[in-house]
Design an enzyme around this catalytic site. Structure first.
Site, PDB file in Angstrom:
ATOM      1  N   GLU A   1       0.833  -1.202   0.000  1.00  0.00           N
ATOM      2  CA  GLU A   1       0.000   0.000   0.000  1.00  0.00           C
ATOM      3  C   GLU A   1       0.869   1.253   0.000  1.00  0.00           C
ATOM      4  OE1 GLU A   1      -2.886  -0.164   3.160  1.00  0.00           O
ATOM      5  OE2 GLU A   1      -4.206  -1.455   1.998  1.00  0.00           O
TER       6      GLU A   1
ATOM      7  N   GLU B   1      -6.574  -7.216  -0.528  1.00  0.00           N
ATOM      8  CA  GLU B   1      -6.857  -7.208   0.916  1.00  0.00           C
ATOM      9  C   GLU B   1      -8.281  -6.756   1.153  1.00  0.00           C
ATOM     10  OE1 GLU B   1      -4.508  -4.843   3.548  1.00  0.00           O
ATOM     11  OE2 GLU B   1      -2.636  -5.369   2.558  1.00  0.00           O
TER      12      GLU B   1
HETATM   13  C1  GAL Z   1      -3.960  -2.385   5.257  1.00  0.00           C
HETATM   14  C2  GAL Z   1      -2.544  -2.922   5.330  1.00  0.00           C
HETATM   15  C3  GAL Z   1      -2.479  -4.228   6.085  1.00  0.00           C
HETATM   16  C4  GAL Z   1      -3.289  -4.151   7.349  1.00  0.00           C
HETATM   17  C5  GAL Z   1      -4.691  -3.766   7.005  1.00  0.00           C
HETATM   18  C6  GAL Z   1      -5.613  -3.704   8.196  1.00  0.00           C
HETATM   19  O1  GAL Z   1      -3.954  -1.019   5.057  1.00  0.00           O
HETATM   20  O2  GAL Z   1      -2.018  -3.096   4.043  1.00  0.00           O
HETATM   21  O3  GAL Z   1      -1.131  -4.522   6.355  1.00  0.00           O
HETATM   22  O4  GAL Z   1      -2.708  -3.192   8.181  1.00  0.00           O
HETATM   23  O5  GAL Z   1      -4.687  -2.502   6.415  1.00  0.00           O
HETATM   24  O6  GAL Z   1      -6.913  -3.274   7.830  1.00  0.00           O
END
Ligand code: GAL
Length: 660
Positions: free
Chosen positions: A150, A308
């Site tokens: 990210e 994600e």
């Molecule tokens: C994202 C990040 C992950 C984790 C996740 C939690 O922004 O890439 O590593 O922190 O959020 O929601």
């Protein structure tokens, strides 16, 4: 864009084995198989353990994990592990730490404590990338490279001296001479004239309103600085492992506006996106649908990968709302309906320590014997059943124009109202179209619009000449278009287009505004077609357009609020105010009918319908069962559908449609 390197519609997750003893890794692989996990993203935060010192590497444990995953038939999206530098590095080189607009250093102790323009950080990070590429690039489990994580997640802009120098180089490239910069930034105002690029700083905090073009260029530079860093890692990977595609997880969302992903997309072999529902919004699922459609726009219509999301609650909102039974499946299918060929989650196993221990995961703290894990297994099964959807395209008749540059410029200060938010304006129209059962591609203003029946241009404050010309050609050739208030006001330098608003589109729309008259919060105006509006009105005349509705009260009674102009073979509408939800829906209804936009029967608020390839997705978030016209095979239940499909409250159907 490359096809996804995983099979079917894959289930994936971030896997952080370093948080657990090796005895757990074996069970992990067993449970992953049970859940149908097809791939994991490995090593995102492993730098400190993979490289415990400047010249020391420890890959043994990583070799073992990769071996276990491969033996278990699980593919790997291999992270370059550079997202969070180890303490030995930040300790030795504090000059690589980010600095905010107020000059405060952002210290180590969490993650992302590095500046993308820092040569010392880059040097160390690229050395690690090289090590990983050499060691794992030809490992049979490794199918994809995942650069950093990210990029720009917590900090998207950097005000340190290293970044200031990089900003000056970027400006010199863009403008060539300092006179050109002075001209573009309008520095005649408030004695801001520069004699040399050396005098330019990042827009650090100032006593009064900063120069808006300075801010806008800094936003552009900041997006480019992270992109440049991405390219540096990607180039190492391409050189050493040319056959493994490279991506990074983007954050197309309504909170994050700092990267212009239309510029990033050509540099990625496939588009990967992270999405978390935001319970603070009035319509979190509509926002998800919007960002999915925008992600598809960034991918140029190709399939993309949801890298994600959360199986249930996150841990970073004021109140972290858990998903109710069934929501995990329906929310995941929404991504697939709108173009995702894989659905992945942060993270495999809920952490027992650290800053994210209350974040949901595929395996919760309660372990395998839990409702959440059973739902995950159910999701894996559902994704396997709909595998044939992979690679197909979403069919959209509507284009909604979207632009990060316009977002940045629109939301700067010192505008007619501080209440206007670009993204709210875009969401409102996306939601209205979606609730009618139509599908919108969210695309860059200079995209090819020829195939769309309707183009919506919500609050496109900054518009280039090319955009104005393309919209003119689109309408003349028979297109239907709606432009809404505060569009076409400035050029790319944030200079007003003179002669009356909305400058870039004034002639095409046949209207002219001489002044804006925004409304105080809470004040509404009535229109003579029965609509209610708020936020914005304009001193508008319609010298060359039909007036469809006028205000009956407010500051401008009798003034046109909605106009329509037939141009060439097409029609150009202008909406000079913000309609409420009901009136927006009514206008969207009229426009989509006039334009002959396909609307899938059965759609309504809470019941979302999308056609992807030959598959109809029905997502029922309402509290009642619904019947939707369809004929074919419901892949989720395996049952034939002979006219209507019954979808329970909170449930979904994915129907392979028969040709009729
Ligand atoms: C994202 C990040 C992950 C984790 C996740 C939690 O922004 O890439 O590593 O922190 O959020 O929601």
């Amino acid at each position: 864009m490359a096809l996804l390197p995983f099979d079917g519609i894959s289930l994936g997750c971030d896997y952080n084995p370093e948080q657990w003893p090796p005895s757990v890794w074996r069970e992990d692989v067993e449970l992953m198989r049970e859940a149908g996990v097809g791939f994991v993203t490995l090593g995102v935060f492993s730098w400190a353990l993979l490289q415990p010192g400047p010249d020391r590497y420890d890959f043994g444990w990583f070799d073992e994990v990769l071996g276990l995953l491969h033996d278990g038939g699980i593919a790997v999206d291999m992270a370059t592990a550079t997202a969070a530098p180890p303490p030995w590095l930040t300790h030795a080189h504090p000059e690589m730490l980010p600095v905010d607009a107020e000059g405060r250093t952002l210290w180590p102790g969490s993650r992302q404590s590095w500046c993308p323009s820092s040569p010392v950080f880059r040097d160390h990070a690229l050395r690690l990338v090289e090590q990983l590429a050499n060691r794992y690039g030809s490992h049979p489990a490794v199918r994809l490279w995942h650069v950093s994580n990210e990029l720009g997640c917590h900090i998207g802009k950097y005000w340190c001296d290293v970044s200031a120098a990089a900003f000056r180089r970027w400006l010199a490239d863009r403008y060539g001479t300092v006179d050109a910069l002075n001209d573009a930034w309008g520095t005649a105002f408030w004695s801001q004239h520069y004699s040399s690029f050396d005098e330019v700083l990042p827009p650090r905090i100032t006593p009064a309103v900063p120069n808006p073009t300075h801010e806008l260029d800094f936003a552009r530079f900041s997006s480019d600085a992270l992109l440049d860093y991405y390219r540096a890692e990607r180039d190492v990977l391409r050189r050493l492992t040319p056959d493994v595609p490279v991506t990074t997880n983007l954050m197309v969302s309504s909170h994050q506006s700092e990267q212009d992903y239309f510029r990033w997309a050509p540099e990625l072999d496939l588009i990967a996106q992270d999405h978390y529902l935001d319970a603070r919004l009035a319509h979190p699922r509509a926002e998800q649908a919007f960002t999915d459609d925008l992600t598809r726009g960034v991918a140029g219509g190709a399939a993309w990968l949801l890298m994600e999301s959360a199986t249930s609650a996150v841990n970073w909102q004021p109140v972290n709302v858990a998903k109710r039974p069934g929501e995990l499946l329906v929310d995941s299918l929404r991504h697939v309906a709108r173009g995702a060929d894989g659905v992945a989650f942060f993270q495999w196993r809920a952490s027992r320590a650290g800053g994210e221990k209350f974040h949901s995961a595929l395996v919760p703290h309660a372990g395998r014997d839990s409702q959440r894990f059973r739902e995950v297994v159910g999701l894996g099964d559902a994704l396997r059943r709909i595998g044939e959807v992979a690679g197909s395209r979403v069919k959209a008749d509507v284009a909604l124009l979207f632009d990060w540059n316009s977002w940045w410029a629109c939301d700067l200060g010192s505008h007619p109202t501080g209440e206007l938010r670009y993204v709210d304006a875009v969401h409102r129209w996306h939601r209205a179209v979606t609730e009618l059962g139509a599908t919108a591609d969210v695309v860059h203003p200079e995209s090819d619009l020829a195939g769309y029946r309707l183009v919506i241009v919500p609050t496109l404050y900054l518009a280039s000449d090319a955009t104005a010309a393309a919209l003119d050609a689109y309408v003349r050739a028979g297109g239907q278009m709606l432009v809404t208030y505060f569009s076409g006001i400035v050029d790319e330098r944030d200079h007003i287009r003179l002669g009356g608003y909305p400058g870039a589109f004034r002639e095409l729309l046949g209207v002219r505004a001489e002044e804006f008259a925004p409304l105080p919060p809470g004040q509404t105006v009535a229109l003579d077609d029965g609509s209610t509006a708020d936020l914005w009105t304009e001193v508008l005349t319609a010298p060359d357009a039909e007036v469809v509705a006028r205000y009956t009260d407010g500051p401008l009674p009798g003034t046109p609020a909605l106009t329509r102009r037939a141009v060439g073979e097409g029609v150009a509408w202008y909406l000079a105010t913000r309609l409420d939800d009901a009136a927006t829906a009514a206008l969207a209804d009229r426009l989509t009918r006039d334009a002959g936009v396909t609307r899938l029967a059965g759609a309504q608020p809470g019941v979302e319908l999308v056609r992807r390839g030959h598959h109809l997705f029905v997502l029922n978030r309402s509290h009642d069962p619904v019947k939707v016209p369809a004929r074919g095979l419901d892949l989720l239940t395996g049952e034939r559908v002979g006219g209507t499909v019954d979808v329970p409250a909170g449930g979904a159907a994915v129907v392979r449609e028969e040709e009729t």
